[in-house]
Design a protein around this motif. Structure first.
Motif, PDB file in Angstrom:
ATOM      1  N   ALA A 165      48.467  24.859 -12.834  1.00 23.72           N
ATOM      2  CA  ALA A 165      49.717  25.020 -12.101  1.00 23.72           C
ATOM      3  C   ALA A 165      50.902  24.893 -13.059  1.00 23.72           C
ATOM      4  CB  ALA A 165      49.809  23.963 -11.002  1.00 23.72           C
ATOM      5  N   ALA A 166      52.031  25.414 -12.656  1.00 23.71           N
ATOM      6  CA  ALA A 166      53.256  25.241 -13.439  1.00 23.71           C
ATOM      7  C   ALA A 166      53.539  23.748 -13.599  1.00 23.71           C
ATOM      8  CB  ALA A 166      54.416  25.929 -12.742  1.00 23.71           C
ATOM      9  N   GLY A 167      53.992  23.375 -14.767  1.00 20.22           N
ATOM     10  CA  GLY A 167      54.237  21.963 -15.063  1.00 20.22           C
ATOM     11  C   GLY A 167      53.054  21.276 -15.712  1.00 20.22           C
ATOM     12  N   THR A 168      51.956  22.024 -15.906  1.00 21.51           N
ATOM     13  CA  THR A 168      50.768  21.471 -16.569  1.00 21.51           C
ATOM     14  C   THR A 168      50.271  22.475 -17.600  1.00 21.51           C
ATOM     15  OG1 THR A 168      49.174  22.415 -14.997  1.00 21.51           O
ATOM     16  CG2 THR A 168      50.146  20.274 -14.434  1.00 21.51           C
ATOM     17  N   TYR A 169      49.272  22.060 -18.381  1.00 17.17           N
ATOM     18  CA  TYR A 169      48.700  22.942 -19.402  1.00 17.17           C
ATOM     19  C   TYR A 169      47.267  22.508 -19.697  1.00 17.17           C
ATOM     20  CZ  TYR A 169      48.982  19.251 -22.923  1.00 17.17           C
ATOM     21  OH  TYR A 169      48.798  18.083 -23.632  1.00 17.17           O
ATOM     22  N   SER A 170      46.534  23.384 -20.361  1.00 11.32           N
ATOM     23  CA  SER A 170      45.216  23.021 -20.895  1.00 11.32           C
ATOM     24  C   SER A 170      44.982  23.799 -22.178  1.00 11.32           C
ATOM     25  CB  SER A 170      44.094  23.325 -19.897  1.00 11.32           C
ATOM     26  OG  SER A 170      43.755  24.705 -19.910  1.00 11.32           O
ATOM     27  N   VAL A 171      44.199  23.230 -23.091  1.00  7.19           N
ATOM     28  CA  VAL A 171      43.895  23.897 -24.362  1.00  7.19           C
ATOM     29  C   VAL A 171      42.546  24.590 -24.323  1.00  7.19           C
ATOM     30  CG1 VAL A 171      45.338  22.325 -25.687  1.00  7.19           C
ATOM     31  CG2 VAL A 171      42.925  21.797 -25.359  1.00  7.19           C
ATOM     32  N   GLY A 172      41.849  24.523 -23.179  1.00  6.93           N
ATOM     33  CA  GLY A 172      40.586  25.231 -23.061  1.00  6.93           C
ATOM     34  C   GLY A 172      39.400  24.451 -23.598  1.00  6.93           C
TER      35      GLY A 172
ATOM     36  N   CYS B 174      53.023  18.114 -18.147  1.00  5.13           N
ATOM     37  CA  CYS B 174      54.001  18.129 -19.237  1.00  5.13           C
ATOM     38  C   CYS B 174      54.745  16.794 -19.280  1.00  5.13           C
ATOM     39  CB  CYS B 174      55.004  19.261 -19.043  1.00  5.13           C
ATOM     40  SG  CYS B 174      54.281  20.912 -19.099  1.00  5.13           S
ATOM     41  N   ALA B 175      55.085  16.375 -20.480  1.00  9.61           N
ATOM     42  CA  ALA B 175      55.857  15.151 -20.662  1.00  9.61           C
ATOM     43  C   ALA B 175      57.323  15.410 -20.313  1.00  9.61           C
ATOM     44  CB  ALA B 175      55.735  14.668 -22.099  1.00  9.61           C
ATOM     45  N   PRO B 176      58.097  14.366 -19.994  1.00  6.36           N
ATOM     46  CA  PRO B 176      59.534  14.557 -19.770  1.00  6.36           C
ATOM     47  C   PRO B 176      60.181  15.270 -20.960  1.00  6.36           C
ATOM     48  CG  PRO B 176      58.874  12.359 -19.104  1.00  6.36           C
ATOM     49  CD  PRO B 176      57.676  12.962 -19.785  1.00  6.36           C
ATOM     50  N   GLY B 177      61.111  16.150 -20.674  1.00 11.65           N
ATOM     51  CA  GLY B 177      61.757  16.938 -21.724  1.00 11.65           C
ATOM     52  C   GLY B 177      61.054  18.251 -21.986  1.00 11.65           C
ATOM     53  N   LYS B 178      59.928  18.487 -21.260  1.00 14.53           N
ATOM     54  CA  LYS B 178      59.178  19.724 -21.444  1.00 14.53           C
ATOM     55  C   LYS B 178      58.866  20.339 -20.087  1.00 14.53           C
ATOM     56  CE  LYS B 178      57.040  18.455 -25.865  1.00 14.53           C
ATOM     57  NZ  LYS B 178      55.767  18.372 -26.631  1.00 14.53           N
ATOM     58  N   TYR B 179      58.421  21.602 -20.129  1.00 12.62           N
ATOM     59  CA  TYR B 179      58.073  22.306 -18.904  1.00 12.62           C
ATOM     60  C   TYR B 179      57.030  23.363 -19.232  1.00 12.62           C
ATOM     61  CZ  TYR B 179      60.531  26.495 -20.432  1.00 12.62           C
ATOM     62  OH  TYR B 179      60.907  27.607 -21.103  1.00 12.62           O
ATOM     63  N   SER B 180      56.437  23.936 -18.206  1.00  9.86           N
ATOM     64  CA  SER B 180      55.499  25.042 -18.412  1.00  9.86           C
ATOM     65  C   SER B 180      55.426  25.885 -17.165  1.00  9.86           C
ATOM     66  CB  SER B 180      54.103  24.517 -18.768  1.00  9.86           C
ATOM     67  OG  SER B 180      53.470  23.955 -17.623  1.00  9.86           O
TER      68      SER B 180
ATOM     69  N   ARG C 295      50.238  25.277 -23.470  1.00  9.08           N
ATOM     70  CA  ARG C 295      50.957  24.063 -23.826  1.00  9.08           C
ATOM     71  C   ARG C 295      52.343  24.090 -23.193  1.00  9.08           C
ATOM     72  NH1 ARG C 295      51.033  22.997 -29.713  1.00  9.08           N
ATOM     73  NH2 ARG C 295      48.891  23.701 -29.564  1.00  9.08           N
ATOM     74  N   CYS C 296      53.010  22.976 -23.236  1.00  8.67           N
ATOM     75  CA  CYS C 296      54.349  22.873 -22.656  1.00  8.67           C
ATOM     76  C   CYS C 296      55.399  23.223 -23.707  1.00  8.67           C
ATOM     77  CB  CYS C 296      54.578  21.466 -22.123  1.00  8.67           C
ATOM     78  SG  CYS C 296      53.388  20.962 -20.862  1.00  8.67           S
ATOM     79  N   SER C 297      56.537  23.675 -23.248  1.00 11.64           N
ATOM     80  CA  SER C 297      57.646  24.038 -24.125  1.00 11.64           C
ATOM     81  C   SER C 297      58.798  23.069 -23.931  1.00 11.64           C
ATOM     82  CB  SER C 297      58.120  25.459 -23.825  1.00 11.64           C
ATOM     83  OG  SER C 297      57.071  26.392 -23.980  1.00 11.64           O
ATOM     84  N   PRO C 298      59.553  22.785 -25.003  1.00 13.38           N
ATOM     85  CA  PRO C 298      60.732  21.923 -24.840  1.00 13.38           C
ATOM     86  C   PRO C 298      61.777  22.599 -23.959  1.00 13.38           C
ATOM     87  CG  PRO C 298      60.109  22.157 -27.159  1.00 13.38           C
ATOM     88  CD  PRO C 298      59.329  23.173 -26.403  1.00 13.38           C
ATOM     89  N   CYS C 299      62.456  21.822 -23.170  1.00 11.73           N
ATOM     90  CA  CYS C 299      63.552  22.369 -22.380  1.00 11.73           C
ATOM     91  C   CYS C 299      64.600  22.959 -23.321  1.00 11.73           C
ATOM     92  CB  CYS C 299      64.184  21.278 -21.516  1.00 11.73           C
ATOM     93  SG  CYS C 299      63.143  20.743 -20.139  1.00 11.73           S
ATOM     94  N   PRO C 300      65.142  24.141 -23.026  1.00 12.37           N
ATOM     95  CA  PRO C 300      66.172  24.722 -23.888  1.00 12.37           C
ATOM     96  C   PRO C 300      67.434  23.856 -23.917  1.00 12.37           C
ATOM     97  CG  PRO C 300      65.271  26.344 -22.339  1.00 12.37           C
ATOM     98  CD  PRO C 300      64.792  24.995 -21.892  1.00 12.37           C
TER      99      PRO C 300
END
Length: 888
Positions: free
Chosen positions: A234-241, A396-402, A408-413
């Motif tokens: 889901a949005a807000g999460t990630y996986s590396v497989g 995602c950790a605070p300061g990031k989103y996906s 993986r998550c990306s830093p907030c712009p």
């Protein structure tokens, strides 16, 4: 029964006026707040039961035998409510006309403690704590007379199926886990999560069996619990497989067996004092402090791979270049050694096989000298193959989103933030706030100043351009309260950079054609003996289109995208976060030996530490500087860059002080000479050994047998007493005494090793070289060994060889074993002179004559003079034709 709250109400069979018959139902008109949970949950009790709590079968007895305190009565009411649970079937048993209710010992104990000061009036008046010895006894006395058809049975909490004082378990209290694989399959089991202090309620589902062990899911997906299928994150999460990504370093990752220590490289023993070993630093780990020379700081991660995978990590080293280094190994095999001293992080990736792996990163110091920050850093580590698939997606950790299906998550712009875990998006800052990338909150904008205002020029058109004022990036001030100056229009276009010209009507400047140069906007032809050496000139900084081969990037909490173009200069930017590296890349290809000249200054608040670097990435050359005061304009030069591709970097790293974000590296001009693609700003003399005619784009090399001085328009053939064995000679070499050069002037004649002196006297030394390919020797003196080969330089002597093992092209050499560890050329140009000094003749035979063979042009000695060898040959002309003997 059944799972969740869809239960069965056994007591309804015998007590239909109080309990539901069959399944629990939702009580829509419940207004009594005594049992508030049943306003949303289904209940096994009827409204009649809940609306008459003071008269129901469980509280009526307490009101007649017990003068309950308020807390005691509240606890009794709570117990009465618990009988209404939709999970009633789990703690009751019914018989014909009889129902048993199992009550946990802990409930009775809580009732006993809560009601301990209340008065028990049946058979006398005394406190509960005085009348009864335990909670069990109190419960049986309290509920024993409720109804002969409804019995209370006190049971051990461990039995589980009893009315409990604990909260009922809910679905979110249950977690799943896989069993170990057997025969290629496994089961998915359920348990209550650690810390779930609950009882009853949501029951554990049955295990799911027969699941494949090797179901794989790609990155951005996860294995659906209890199934052999994958689903998107889901949005807000990630996986590396099916792996592990570590990019937050508040604690050591629990997925690995981690060890970190320092070791003495000489004794191989642990270092107990001084060295901290690798340290956590929130966003990265570093090799720590207190490391001495000949020591190493080591961190080890151990894990197991169930399938083929890989390991990737971001790292950098800031230490003594080419000596102190980061060493990465897997199971003892060294895979990477990097001794760079760069401010940017580099990526390394290695393929892995299934099985156990022990990864180690060691920052290793040699025996002397420390430089730079003197440590290594690791920002992130990603390992795939530890599982076939991720069991769940990581928030995602605070300061990031996906977004959905993210790897993986990306830093907030910049100017956005996220203050929550698992955010699918970043929120925009208010108009009077700003933020750096990866922010968890916004900060107030300050008032704008003149320093916040910059300008740029529009593209040149028909000889004019406009000057546009704008706020410099990053914009961190209140622009709404600070109007910009009015734009200036109709300004004359700036002159082109040297080596460029602007075609009629064109907006951009172009390189001058080959063979021409420009220093004032027009291109002119170079004269004979010179050439138009192409160069790159950066003196105007309006767009990167005007700076071929230049680009910029930024690593960290970047206020801007990297370096800023400010028309008459460029800088590394302001407003960056602590530890951010702003990088300017310059890529070009050198056609001939050249150099790059950087004119720069440093804006540094006095007392701060400002760190900047000049690096030649491909050649691992450059310098790192640190200053605590502003640096006025000065020059840094990359010298003697050989032909080929080059990648230069100018890096500024932001410090940690409050004013650090305003410090910056400023470039005023860049000149790169000798490039393949560029324009000439001047005509340069042809170097020695070359020549040119007017207008030629480059100098031509003089052929072998000729030479030229610098700035020549032609090459001159060597005279008959000199030679030039190779092309590109700046001067001809003299032949040896009494020798002449060949017709092509590329070599001196050897006269078949027959030398004629006055009166036709011939010294025939050819027998010395007939059918011989080894040098004469060794010839010893006090401390050296010598080898000789007259008349030819072709030999196979094993002592006189160069670094590649090839025999030296010489007539005479000194043995490497006695010459400072390398062979020495003692003369490769041969000549001869008559022996005129009678003192060299044998005194007993004054008629004896001879010649001296002169071998010159050897390697340079310690005083800058070429080494040479003289060989004296003695001969008695009156004895007739002879054979050389006694040569050594």
């Amino acid at each position: 029964g059944g799972w969740g709250y869809e239960g069965y109400c056994p007591l309804g069979q015998n007590f239909p006026q109080l309990f539901q018959v069959g399944s629990p139902v939702q009580l829509e008109d419940l207004t009594d707040e005594t049992c508030p949970r049943y306003e949303t949950d289904k209940s096994c009790c009827t409204l009649a039961y809940l609306h008459s709590m003071d008269q129901n079968i469980f509280t009526a007895v307490s009101r007649s035998s017990l003068e309950a305190s308020v807390p005691c009565q509240e606890r009794l009411d709570a117990f009465a409510c618990s009988i209404c649970s939709p999970d009633q079937a789990f703690f009751t048993t019914t018989h014909p006309y009889i129902g048993d209710i199992r009550v946990c010992e802990s409930v009775c104990e809580e009732l006993y403690l809560t009601c301990g000061s209340s008065l028990w009036t049946d058979g006398g008046t005394e406190t509960v704590s005085s009348r009864f010895l335990s909670g069990d006894e109190f419960c049986y006395a309290l509920f024993g007379a409720v109804d002969r058809r409804l019995r209370v049975i006190v049971t051990d909490d461990a039995d589980g199926d009893c009315v409990s004082s604990k909260v009922e378990c809910r679905e979110e209290d249950v977690v799943g886990f896989y069993s170990t694989c057997e025969g290629g399959t496994r089961s998915y089991n359920y348990r209550y999560r650690d810390g779930a202090d609950c009882l009853g309620g949501y029951r554990l589902p049955p295990p799911v069996t027969g699941l494949a062990c090797d179901t794989a899911c790609p990155a951005g997906m996860y294995l659906v619990p209890g199934k052999d299928s994958c689903s998107h994150c889901a949005a807000g999460t990630y996986s590396v497989g099916g792996g592990i990504l570590v990019d937050m370093w508040k604690v050591w990752p629990t997925e690995f067996e981690v060890d970190t220590y320092c070791v003495d490289r000489v004794t191989n023993l642990p270092v107990e004092d001084g060295c901290t070993a690798w340290m956590l630093d929130d966003m990265l780990i570093d090799s720590g402090t207190g490391l001495s020379h000949n020591q190493a700081s080591v961190v080890v991660f151990k894990t197991k791979l169930v399938r083929e995978g890989s390991i990737s990590f971001l790292y950098r080293v800031d230490a003594e270049a080419r000596h102190d280094k980061l060493v990465f190994s897997n199971n003892g095999e060294i895979l990477l050694e990097d001794s760079s001293n760069v401010a940017e992080f580099r990526s390394a990736t290695f393929e892995l096989s299934p099985g156990y792996h022990s990864f180690s990163w060691s920052f290793v110091k040699d025996y002397s000298i420390s430089n730079g920050e003197d440590r290594a850093y690791i920002r992130s580590i990603e390992i795939t193959g530890t599982q076939f698939a991720d069991d769940e997606c990581t928030p995602c950790a605070p300061g990031k989103y996906s977004g959905p299906s993210s790897q993986r998550c990306s830093p907030c712009p910049a100017n956005t933030y996220s203050n929550m875990v698992g955010s699918p998006l970043c929120r925009s800052c208010a108009s009077d706030e700003f933020s750096l990338p990866g922010a968890v909150q916004c900060e107030d904008r300050r008032a704008c100043t003149e320093e916040d205002v910059g300008f740029r020029y529009t593209p040149c058109a028909n000889g004019i351009r406009n000057k546009v004022y704008e706020f410099k990036e990053p914009v961190q001030c209140l622009t709404s309260a600070s109007p910009l100056p009015a734009d200036e229009v109709g300004i004359a276009c700036s002159p082109c950079n040297p080596g460029h010209y602007r075609p009629q009507g064109a907006s951009l400047c172009e390189f001058c054609p080959e063979g021409t140069f420009s220093d004032d906007g027009g291109c002119s032809t170079c004269g004979a003996g010179t050439y138009a050496r192409k160069a790159l000139f950066f003196t105007q900084f309006d767009t990167f289109d005007d700076l071929p081969g230049a680009s910029t990037s930024c690593q960290g909490a970047c206020g801007s995208h990297g370096w800023r173009l400010l028309s008459e200069k460029m800088d590394s930017g302001t407003g960056h976060g602590s530890g951010t590296s702003s990088v300017l890349d310059l890529r070009f290809e050198i056609e001939e030996a050249g150099d790059a000249i950087i004119r720069y200054s440093v804006a540094c608040v006095e007392g701060d530490t400002c760190v900047y670097q000049f690096l030649n990435v491909n050649r691992e050359g450059g310098n790192r500087y640190s200053t605590k005061v502003p640096v006025s304009e000065r020059t840094y030069t990359f010298r003697n860059m050989e032909a080929g591709a080059h990648h230069l970097q100018l890096i500024y790293t932001v410090g940690t002080s409050p004013a650090a974000s305003t410090n910056r590296l400023i470039v005023h001009s860049v000149v790169v000479n000798g490039v393949v693609e560029g324009g000439a700003g001047e005509c340069v003399d042809c170097p020695p050994g070359s020549f040119s005619q007017a207008g030629e784009p480059r100098c031509s090399v003089c052929p072998a047998g000729s030479a030229s001085l610098a700035g020549s328009s032609e090459c001159l053939k060597c005279d008959d007493s000199s030679f030039a064995p190779e092309a590109g000679a700046g001067s001809c070499k003299p032949c040896g005494p009494n020798m002449h050069s060949t017709a092509d002037r590329t070599e001196c004649e050897y006269l078949d090793c027959r030398f004629t002196v006055d009166q036709g006297l011939v010294y025939d030394l050819s027998p010395l070289v007939d059918n011989r390919n080894s040098m004469y020797g060794p010839i010893y003196d006090h401390s050296h060994s010598y080898y000789l080969m007259p008349c030819t330089r072709s030999h196979s002597n094993h002592s006189c060889v160069d670094e590649s093992g090839t025999p030296l092209d010489t007539h005479s050499c000194q043995d490497a074993t006695s010459g400072g560890g390398r062979p020495m050329d003692l003369g490769h140009i041969m000549g001869f002179t008559p022996l005129e000094d009678a003192a060299l003749s044998h005194n007993e035979d004054p008629h004896r004559d001879g010649i001296v063979m002169v071998l010159q042009g050897g390697s340079t000695g310690c005083r800058g003079k070429e080494r040479m060898t003289n060989i004296t040959f003695l001969c008695d002309p009156s004895a007739g034709i002879g054979y050389p003997e006694g040569f050594y």
